[in-house]
Write a protein that holds these residues in place. Structure first.
Motif, PDB file in Angstrom:
ATOM      1  N   UNK A 193     -26.700  46.009  49.931  1.00  0.00           N
ATOM      2  CA  UNK A 193     -25.609  46.713  50.612  1.00  0.00           C
ATOM      3  C   UNK A 193     -25.960  48.120  51.093  1.00  0.00           C
ATOM      4  N   UNK A 194     -26.998  48.728  50.567  1.00  0.00           N
ATOM      5  CA  UNK A 194     -27.352  50.094  50.942  1.00  0.00           C
ATOM      6  C   UNK A 194     -28.390  50.185  52.052  1.00  0.00           C
ATOM      7  N   UNK A 195     -28.882  49.044  52.530  1.00  0.00           N
ATOM      8  CA  UNK A 195     -29.917  49.067  53.570  1.00  0.00           C
ATOM      9  C   UNK A 195     -29.345  49.645  54.860  1.00  0.00           C
ATOM     10  N   UNK A 196     -30.187  50.372  55.574  1.00  0.00           N
ATOM     11  CA  UNK A 196     -29.807  51.000  56.842  1.00  0.00           C
ATOM     12  C   UNK A 196     -30.638  50.401  57.976  1.00  0.00           C
ATOM     13  N   UNK A 197     -30.178  50.582  59.218  1.00  0.00           N
ATOM     14  CA  UNK A 197     -30.963  50.182  60.382  1.00  0.00           C
ATOM     15  C   UNK A 197     -32.299  50.908  60.315  1.00  0.00           C
ATOM     16  N   UNK A 198     -33.379  50.172  60.536  1.00  0.00           N
ATOM     17  CA  UNK A 198     -34.726  50.718  60.433  1.00  0.00           C
ATOM     18  C   UNK A 198     -35.356  50.490  59.074  1.00  0.00           C
ATOM     19  N   UNK A 199     -34.549  50.050  58.105  1.00  0.00           N
ATOM     20  CA  UNK A 199     -35.065  49.754  56.775  1.00  0.00           C
ATOM     21  C   UNK A 199     -35.722  48.383  56.733  1.00  0.00           C
ATOM     22  N   UNK A 202     -32.176  33.038  54.351  1.00  0.00           N
ATOM     23  CA  UNK A 202     -31.094  33.658  55.098  1.00  0.00           C
ATOM     24  C   UNK A 202     -30.435  34.843  54.421  1.00  0.00           C
ATOM     25  N   UNK A 203     -30.985  35.273  53.289  1.00  0.00           N
ATOM     26  CA  UNK A 203     -30.438  36.413  52.557  1.00  0.00           C
ATOM     27  C   UNK A 203     -31.498  37.496  52.398  1.00  0.00           C
ATOM     28  N   UNK A 204     -31.133  38.737  52.672  1.00  0.00           N
ATOM     29  CA  UNK A 204     -32.000  39.865  52.337  1.00  0.00           C
ATOM     30  C   UNK A 204     -31.847  40.063  50.835  1.00  0.00           C
ATOM     31  N   UNK A 205     -32.925  39.826  50.082  1.00  0.00           N
ATOM     32  CA  UNK A 205     -32.817  39.831  48.622  1.00  0.00           C
ATOM     33  C   UNK A 205     -33.289  41.129  47.983  1.00  0.00           C
ATOM     34  N   UNK A 206     -33.989  41.969  48.757  1.00  0.00           N
ATOM     35  CA  UNK A 206     -34.507  43.204  48.186  1.00  0.00           C
ATOM     36  C   UNK A 206     -34.898  44.152  49.310  1.00  0.00           C
ATOM     37  N   UNK A 207     -34.724  45.443  49.086  1.00  0.00           N
ATOM     38  CA  UNK A 207     -35.232  46.441  50.028  1.00  0.00           C
ATOM     39  C   UNK A 207     -36.660  46.789  49.638  1.00  0.00           C
ATOM     40  N   UNK A 208     -37.468  47.181  50.612  1.00  0.00           N
ATOM     41  CA  UNK A 208     -38.818  47.639  50.336  1.00  0.00           C
ATOM     42  C   UNK A 208     -39.193  48.659  51.396  1.00  0.00           C
ATOM     43  N   UNK A 209     -40.220  49.445  51.097  1.00  0.00           N
ATOM     44  CA  UNK A 209     -40.638  50.440  52.078  1.00  0.00           C
ATOM     45  C   UNK A 209     -41.658  49.823  53.032  1.00  0.00           C
TER      46      UNK A 209
END
Length: 89
Positions: free
Chosen positions: A34-40, A47-54
């Motif tokens: 839920x905290x991901x931003x455009x460009x992240x 079909x699911x974004x399961x984790x943010x990464x750099x």
């Protein structure tokens, strides 16, 4: 084998977004990120974004996918120049 693939978020609408995978775009659920931003960058599975990464983690993951023979090298004009290369086979 299950595989999560890194992609760059290029658009967000409510709890869904458009993610770019080296030129291929897919609509995915962002409920788990839920905290991901455009460009992240996110890892996407089924079909699911399961984790943010750099971006560095994304580049390393694409490198692993290429080494494993799971992606083809990027086409000369494919994707953005600053993105990690590779196309899913």
């Amino acid at each position: 084998m299950c595989l999560a693939v890194p992609g760059k978020v290029i658009e967000i609408r409510d709890q869904e977004g458009t993610v770019d995978f080296q030129g291929s775009r897919l609509e995915v659920s962002l409920l788990m990120t839920p905290d991901v931003k455009v460009g992240g960058w996110v890892l996407v599975h089924a079909g699911y974004a399961i984790n943010e990464l750099d971006e560095e983690e994304a580049r390393q993951t694409w490198s692993y996918l290429r080494e494993a023979g799971l992606v083809e090298e990027a086409l000369p004009n494919g994707g953005e120049a600053d993105e990690p290369g590779g196309r899913l086979k």
